[in-house]
Design an enzyme around this catalytic site. Structure first.
Site, PDB file in Angstrom:
ATOM      1  N   ASP A  95       9.462  13.469  -6.329  1.00 29.71           N
ATOM      2  CA  ASP A  95       8.901  13.755  -7.649  1.00 29.71           C
ATOM      3  C   ASP A  95      10.015  13.625  -8.685  1.00 29.71           C
ATOM      4  O   ASP A  95      11.178  13.409  -8.342  1.00 29.71           O
ATOM      5  CB  ASP A  95       8.238  15.129  -7.687  1.00 29.71           C
ATOM      6  N   GLY A  98      10.345  17.181 -13.003  1.00 32.24           N
ATOM      7  CA  GLY A  98       9.774  17.799 -14.200  1.00 32.24           C
ATOM      8  C   GLY A  98       9.044  19.090 -13.925  1.00 32.24           C
ATOM      9  O   GLY A  98       9.193  20.072 -14.668  1.00 32.24           O
ATOM     10  N   GLY A 219      -1.237  18.153 -12.740  1.00 33.52           N
ATOM     11  CA  GLY A 219      -1.790  19.246 -13.528  1.00 33.52           C
ATOM     12  C   GLY A 219      -2.995  19.918 -12.911  1.00 33.52           C
ATOM     13  O   GLY A 219      -3.758  20.590 -13.619  1.00 33.52           O
ATOM     14  N   ASP A 269      -0.079  15.993  -1.180  1.00 34.61           N
ATOM     15  CA  ASP A 269       1.095  16.721  -0.692  1.00 34.61           C
ATOM     16  C   ASP A 269       0.955  18.183  -1.045  1.00 34.61           C
ATOM     17  O   ASP A 269       0.249  18.534  -2.005  1.00 34.61           O
ATOM     18  CB  ASP A 269       2.383  16.184  -1.321  1.00 34.61           C
ATOM     19  N   CYS A 307      -6.773  22.719  19.370  1.00 27.58           N
ATOM     20  CA  CYS A 307      -5.574  21.999  18.914  1.00 27.58           C
ATOM     21  C   CYS A 307      -4.674  21.678  20.101  1.00 27.58           C
ATOM     22  O   CYS A 307      -4.494  22.506  21.002  1.00 27.58           O
ATOM     23  CB  CYS A 307      -4.819  22.856  17.894  1.00 27.58           C
ATOM     24  N   CYS A 309      -1.407  20.613  19.639  1.00 26.76           N
ATOM     25  CA  CYS A 309      -0.032  20.533  19.145  1.00 26.76           C
ATOM     26  C   CYS A 309       0.913  21.254  20.105  1.00 26.76           C
ATOM     27  O   CYS A 309       0.495  22.004  20.993  1.00 26.76           O
ATOM     28  CB  CYS A 309       0.088  21.107  17.734  1.00 26.76           C
ATOM     29  N   CYS A 312       0.420  25.095  20.272  1.00 30.67           N
ATOM     30  CA  CYS A 312      -0.809  25.543  20.939  1.00 30.67           C
ATOM     31  C   CYS A 312      -0.798  25.230  22.436  1.00 30.67           C
ATOM     32  O   CYS A 312      -1.419  25.942  23.227  1.00 30.67           O
ATOM     33  CB  CYS A 312      -2.026  24.911  20.268  1.00 30.67           C
ATOM     34  N   HIS A 338       2.452  24.103  13.763  1.00 30.85           N
ATOM     35  CA  HIS A 338       1.003  24.038  13.947  1.00 30.85           C
ATOM     36  C   HIS A 338       0.296  23.677  12.644  1.00 30.85           C
ATOM     37  O   HIS A 338      -0.612  22.823  12.633  1.00 30.85           O
ATOM     38  CB  HIS A 338       0.462  25.370  14.466  1.00 30.85           C
TER      39      HIS A 338
END
Length: 380
Positions: A95, A98, A219, A269, A307, A309, A312, A338
């Site tokens: 970014d 700002g 915004g 994001d 899940c 992952c 998990c 996770h």
């Protein structure tokens, strides 16, 4: 000269219009819609780059303001740029800094030239202009850079937001002229305008005329309701070119991701998954779960039974709760792992649903299982 960043539309859901596509960058081509984990200080908190790659992350974020403050863009450039510095060889987006200037810095003074402010750590006087922001981002070396903009509060007055939008448009043009590496780094414009339709229209018109390789909507997710955010997306997203990527900044709750995709967004994001994970809250297929709560002390099941992952597959709610209560960093790592995996996997499911023209049905089923239709539903 071909742009550094481009977008390829693969399929549109016949019923919802949601887009399935690819984001093409100098460090790879990645499927969209996508969620991008946030690595503010050139690291996604508690997680290694190798873990993010294993999860399927394609683009991650770094923060221009924080890296300017420390270690300084010169050190990152000396290291060979962010990709080398942080050992991440897929996509990186920075970014402009700002938002941090307006949210963190003290004694801000906004002028046409830029923003005078005090460093939030040392108190030193600093100045950020469109040209300075672009110069820092050029030195950091991400694939995608963001223009310097002002992010006014959503409920600010019409007159203030009108002046702010005009200034952001002028800053965008100045930043584009200052950009040194258009062949290797893509610069995105940021549409502002709070909740005012005509100001969003003007902002989009100004930025589209500058022909950026991608556009973001800023915004939002700054205190307004989910309904207000979706209303703004309803009339803002169609203003952006269909041939270029569309990025909704700072949004990462599961409902907002799905509803954003339904409104034509390709990129998202948010710090949400790691921020709430470090505090003991996780997102699961059955809804939000505060694993630090006492009722999980004897719960030897995974965080999420649907899940697969690393967390998990290998650890229980009782163990992760114990680690978090004992202030052990490994507990923060497991919960964060996770949560990031959950959102990356959710976006994979969203892409699969778009390919089948079934995103509306997927949303209905997901929202019901997650508990979003309950009167006391949380937004994550």
């Amino acid at each position: 000269m071909a742009p550094a960043i481009s977008y390829r539309l693969i399929h549109q859901d016949k019923h919802s219009g949601a887009r399935l596509g690819e984001l093409i960058t100098p460090h790879g081509t990645f499927p969209t819609p996508m969620f991008m984990p946030v690595g503010t200080q050139a690291t996604v908190k508690t997680l290694a780059p190798e873990e993010l790659e294993t999860m399927g992350a394609g683009v991650i974020l770094a923060n221009t303001y924080h890296l300017w403050v420390r270690p300084g863009e010169e050190i990152v450039q000396e290291a060979g740029g962010l990709h080398q510095f942080m050992n991440w060889h897929k996509g990186i987006l920075t970014d402009s800094g700002g938002f941090q200037v307006f949210s963190l810095a003290k004694n801000r003074d906004i002028t046409e030239e830029g923003v005078h402010f005090k460093n939030h750590i040392s108190g030193a006087k600093m100045f950020l202009s469109p040209e300075k922001a672009i110069g820092i981002e050029n030195a950091l070396g991400p694939d995608i850079m963001m223009s310097l903009d002002e992010c006014p509060p959503f409920f600010e007055s019409y007159d203030y937001v009108k002046k702010s939008v005009a200034r952001t448009s002028r800053w965008a043009e100045r930043g584009l002229k200052a950009h040194q590496n258009p062949a290797t780094q893509g610069l995105f414009g940021i549409v502002q305008g709070a909740g005012f339709k005509d100001l969003r229209q003007q902002s989009a018109k100004d930025l589209v005329s500058l022909d950026f390789p991608g556009y973001s909507i800023g915004g939002l997710s700054v205190g307004e309701s989910k309904e207000e955010m979706n209303h703004v997306l309803d009339f803002t997203t169609p203003l952006l070119p269909e041939t270029k990527p569309r990025y909704l900044m700072g949004v990462g709750s599961p409902d907002a991701l799905i509803d954003g995709v339904l409104r034509g967004i390709d990129m998202f994001d948010c710090v949400l998954p790691t921020r709430i994970g470090r505090k003991g809250t996780v997102m699961t297929s059955h809804g939000r779960l505060v694993v630090k709560n006492a009722k999980y002390a004897h719960d030897f099941t995974p965080l999420d039974d649907q899940c697969d992952c690393y967390a998990c597959r290998n650890y229980t709610r009782a163990y992760i709760r114990h680690l978090l209560k004992a202030d052990e960093t490994f507990g923060e790592r497991l919960a964060s792992y996770h949560n990031v995996y959950f959102l990356l996997h959710l976006m994979k499911q969203v892409r699969e649903a778009i390919a089948k023209d079934e995103l509306n049905e997927f949303r209905q089923a997901f929202f019901e299982e997650y508990g979003y239709f309950k009167p006391d539903a949380k937004n994550f």
